[in-house]
Write an enzyme that holds these catalytic residues in place. Structure first.
Site, PDB file in Angstrom:
ATOM      1  N   GLU A 129       0.719  -1.105  -0.148  1.00 31.87           N
ATOM      2  CA  GLU A 129       0.084  -0.025   0.047  1.00 31.87           C
ATOM      3  C   GLU A 129       0.902   1.385   0.153  1.00 31.87           C
ATOM      4  O   GLU A 129       0.465   2.376  -0.744  1.00 31.87           O
ATOM      5  CB  GLU A 129      -1.020   0.016   1.042  1.00 31.87           C
ATOM      6  CG  GLU A 129      -2.011  -1.019   1.433  1.00 31.87           C
ATOM      7  CD  GLU A 129      -2.876  -1.031  -0.079  1.00 31.87           C
ATOM      8  OE1 GLU A 129      -3.257   0.109  -0.345  1.00 31.87           O
ATOM      9  OE2 GLU A 129      -2.989  -2.025  -0.724  1.00 31.87           O
ATOM     10  N   TRP A 172       1.598   1.696  -3.323  1.00 30.27           N
ATOM     11  CA  TRP A 172       0.743   2.191  -4.311  1.00 30.27           C
ATOM     12  C   TRP A 172       0.653   3.872  -4.128  1.00 30.27           C
ATOM     13  O   TRP A 172       0.476   4.760  -5.178  1.00 30.27           O
ATOM     14  CB  TRP A 172      -0.764   1.694  -3.925  1.00 30.27           C
ATOM     15  CG  TRP A 172      -1.184   0.625  -4.674  1.00 30.27           C
ATOM     16  CD1 TRP A 172      -1.092  -0.705  -4.261  1.00 30.27           C
ATOM     17  CD2 TRP A 172      -1.680   0.649  -6.009  1.00 30.27           C
ATOM     18  NE1 TRP A 172      -1.518  -1.515  -5.155  1.00 30.27           N
ATOM     19  CE2 TRP A 172      -2.024  -0.649  -6.467  1.00 30.27           C
ATOM     20  CE3 TRP A 172      -1.926   1.539  -6.863  1.00 30.27           C
ATOM     21  CZ2 TRP A 172      -2.270  -1.235  -7.759  1.00 30.27           C
ATOM     22  CZ3 TRP A 172      -2.301   1.231  -8.082  1.00 30.27           C
ATOM     23  CH2 TRP A 172      -2.611  -0.037  -8.585  1.00 30.27           C
ATOM     24  N   ASN A 203     -10.746   2.916   3.665  1.00 30.82           N
ATOM     25  CA  ASN A 203     -10.156   2.741   2.197  1.00 30.82           C
ATOM     26  C   ASN A 203     -11.089   1.938   1.426  1.00 30.82           C
ATOM     27  O   ASN A 203     -11.316   2.409   0.111  1.00 30.82           O
ATOM     28  CB  ASN A 203      -8.624   2.333   2.129  1.00 30.82           C
ATOM     29  CG  ASN A 203      -8.142   2.439   0.741  1.00 30.82           C
ATOM     30  OD1 ASN A 203      -8.249   3.537   0.233  1.00 30.82           O
ATOM     31  ND2 ASN A 203      -7.897   1.386   0.056  1.00 30.82           N
ATOM     32  N   TRP A 219     -16.508  11.852 -12.026  1.00 31.19           N
ATOM     33  CA  TRP A 219     -15.377  11.464 -10.954  1.00 31.19           C
ATOM     34  C   TRP A 219     -14.831  12.602 -10.460  1.00 31.19           C
ATOM     35  O   TRP A 219     -14.566  12.735  -9.182  1.00 31.19           O
ATOM     36  CB  TRP A 219     -14.353  10.615 -11.381  1.00 31.19           C
ATOM     37  CG  TRP A 219     -13.445  11.008 -12.610  1.00 31.19           C
ATOM     38  CD1 TRP A 219     -13.829  10.627 -13.680  1.00 31.19           C
ATOM     39  CD2 TRP A 219     -12.560  11.697 -12.395  1.00 31.19           C
ATOM     40  NE1 TRP A 219     -12.831  11.491 -14.694  1.00 31.19           N
ATOM     41  CE2 TRP A 219     -11.801  11.961 -13.725  1.00 31.19           C
ATOM     42  CE3 TRP A 219     -11.668  12.165 -11.371  1.00 31.19           C
ATOM     43  CZ2 TRP A 219     -10.756  12.540 -13.823  1.00 31.19           C
ATOM     44  CZ3 TRP A 219     -10.514  12.841 -11.521  1.00 31.19           C
ATOM     45  CH2 TRP A 219      -9.938  13.045 -12.931  1.00 31.19           C
ATOM     46  N   TRP A 237      -9.467   7.930  -7.249  1.00 34.60           N
ATOM     47  CA  TRP A 237     -10.959   8.276  -8.071  1.00 34.60           C
ATOM     48  C   TRP A 237     -10.417   7.714  -9.366  1.00 34.60           C
ATOM     49  O   TRP A 237     -11.448   7.098  -9.894  1.00 34.60           O
ATOM     50  CB  TRP A 237     -11.006   9.692  -7.804  1.00 34.60           C
ATOM     51  CG  TRP A 237     -11.936  10.047  -6.574  1.00 34.60           C
ATOM     52  CD1 TRP A 237     -11.624  10.614  -5.271  1.00 34.60           C
ATOM     53  CD2 TRP A 237     -13.183   9.800  -6.768  1.00 34.60           C
ATOM     54  NE1 TRP A 237     -12.639  10.579  -4.665  1.00 34.60           N
ATOM     55  CE2 TRP A 237     -13.663  10.267  -5.213  1.00 34.60           C
ATOM     56  CE3 TRP A 237     -14.346   9.367  -7.593  1.00 34.60           C
ATOM     57  CZ2 TRP A 237     -15.192  10.214  -4.940  1.00 34.60           C
ATOM     58  CZ3 TRP A 237     -15.557   9.677  -7.188  1.00 34.60           C
ATOM     59  CH2 TRP A 237     -15.845   9.600  -5.887  1.00 34.60           C
TER      60      TRP A 237
END
Length: 472
Positions: free
Chosen positions: A279, A282, A346, A364, A387
């Protein structure tokens, strides 16, 4: 010689390259430039600005103990920063300015203008790398391009981090204080009200608070992270994102703590630690994309063909989503959590984002802006990346035909309705099955709305909208 550390989103003593360099070069003063007009243009959340201010108070005390005064300049927008910074340096006989690089377009334009103005004034200007694990622009494909797919990017990062482990940058040593004193900090910045007591209690300020939270997570919670992180009713995530976004905690500190909990491993070993490191990568991926692709700072999709999606103009549906009145319990509970705490789990960020962009077929970017206007951990790279992933417009995003079913997500990740009961008290009396999708009679009795959209039909509408786009 007098030097200056210009603090931005790096509100910490430790592992701060710009602060360490400034302290080594001379007698250092710290400066924070508040620009409320600029923040409003960026849609920064009041809770986030309040978090900055509270951390500045803690940092001012920590710096003061080292003989480093924290000064405050208040401007309207960053257009005023070059002249204001030169004036400050001349007033305080400062010959060098150090700062950590920020990668969004407006921040880079600001720094370019500052560099030019300082050069004209014969004041040294040095940017350092302190906001990510690896400097954006240094992790490239074999063709020399920025990675746009996460898996090979993460593999390249791990190889770099194994061959050259990150070393912590020590905090400055105490110094003889300069002649000027630290500035008092306001109760609030202009136009930004203090955060609620609930938000302040959930997100205490300061490096000590951040370090304690990191230690508590790495000392035990991390072990179950892989298996429990998707369940919003469990205390299974680190809750460190506000501290990373404000730079109270460095990504290097987070990575080293995870590796220490995993015997130095990045990918194998403890599954929870390896998953959390994934994570962190990311987060890194989105920062590198933001640096490489200026269009991401300009509200443009990463996939150009998705600019043609026929988004619906549906203000009533958008308002229902924003206020947690969609009639989909898991969506509404998540949106109420955001409004109350300045934060959202999350898994639920993905669920709510996909519901808006796919089931409601609403642009979005409206959701991205709503999140930034309320998140205490609002970070342009991570928020935009998340998003665009959910909306199938971004790099390595979910395929457009993959649409989360919020009812299935609710039953899978909140099977006993614990999270729903916390945020939807009007439904708390329903049993573990009914609470995910109450009957019309149960809704009427509870004063809870009917769903604003038919899920199967809305999914087909999204598939048609995306499926008819011109091929890239």
């Amino acid at each position: 010689m007098h030097t200056l550390i210009w603090l931005r989103t790096d509100l910490r003593l430790h592992d701060n390259p710009a602060l360490a360099a400034a302290a080594q070069a001379g007698t250092v003063t710290a400066l924070f430039i508040a620009a409320p007009g600029q923040w409003r243009r960026h849609g920064e959340a009041p809770a986030k600005v309040d978090f900055w201010l509270r951390n500045l108070r803690e940092l001012s005390q920590d710096l003061g103990r080292l003989g480093i005064p924290l000064k405050l300049l208040t401007l309207d927008t960053w257009d005023q920063a070059p002249d204001a910074l030169v004036g400050f340096c001349r007033e305080h006989d400062i010959a060098q300015v150090h700062a950590n690089t920020e990668w969004a377009v407006n921040e880079r334009r600001r720094d370019d203008a500052v560099a030019q103005r300082l050069a004209e004034a014969d004041i040294d200007w040095t940017l350092h790398h302190g906001a990510s694990l690896l400097r954006p622009g240094t992790v490239l494909t074999g063709k020399g391009d920025c990675y746009r797919v996460y898996t090979p990017y993460a593999r390249a990062c791990r190889e770099r981090l194994r061959s050259a482990p990150l070393r912590a940058v020590p905090a400055p040593r105490p110094q003889t204080a300069p002649a000027w004193r630290a500035d008092p900090l306001p109760d609030a910045f202009d136009g930004y009200a203090p955060a609620s007591d609930a938000i302040r209690a959930l997100w205490p300020a300061g490096e000590t608070a951040a370090g304690d939270r990191l230690d508590a997570f790495a000392d035990g919670v991390i072990d179950a992270y892989r298996d429990e992180r998707d369940f919003p009713s469990l205390p299974a995530t680190s809750c460190l994102s506000p501290y990373l976004a404000a730079g109270v905690l460095s990504p290097g500190q987070a990575l080293r703590a995870a590796q220490a909990a995993n015997h130095g491993e990045l990918e194998s070993g403890n599954a929870g630690a390896a998953t959390w490191i994934n994570e962190l990568l990311w987060r890194e991926f989105y920062q590198h994309l933001l640096a490489a692709c200026p269009e991401l700072s300009m509200h443009r999709p990463m996939k150009p063909e998705t600019a043609a999606v026929p988004w619906r103009d549906a203000p009533d549906d958008l308002a229902a989503w924003q206020q947690g009145r969609t009639g989909l319990p898991i969506v509404d509970a998540a949106m109420r959590q955001l409004l109350a705490l300045g934060w959202m789990h999350n898994r639920l960020r993905m669920v709510t984002a996909m519901f808006l962009s796919k089931n409601l077929l609403i642009d979005w970017r409206l959701g991205e802006a709503w999140f930034m206007a309320h998140l205490v951990d609002g970070d342009l790279a991570a928020n935009n990346g998340g998003w665009q992933w959910s909306a199938s417009t971004g790099a390595d995003s979910v395929p457009y035909f993959r649409v989360f079913n919020p009812l299935s997500q609710s039953r899978k990740f909140d099977p006993r309705g614990a999270f729903l009961r916390e945020w939807l008290p009007e439904l708390a009396h329903l049993d573990d099955s009914a609470i995910h999708d109450p009957s019309p009679m149960e809704r009427a009795a509870a004063g809870y709305p009917l769903p604003i959209v038919d899920l199967p039909q809305s999914r087909l509408r999204a598939l048609e909208a995306f499926g008819n786009l011109p091929k890239a």
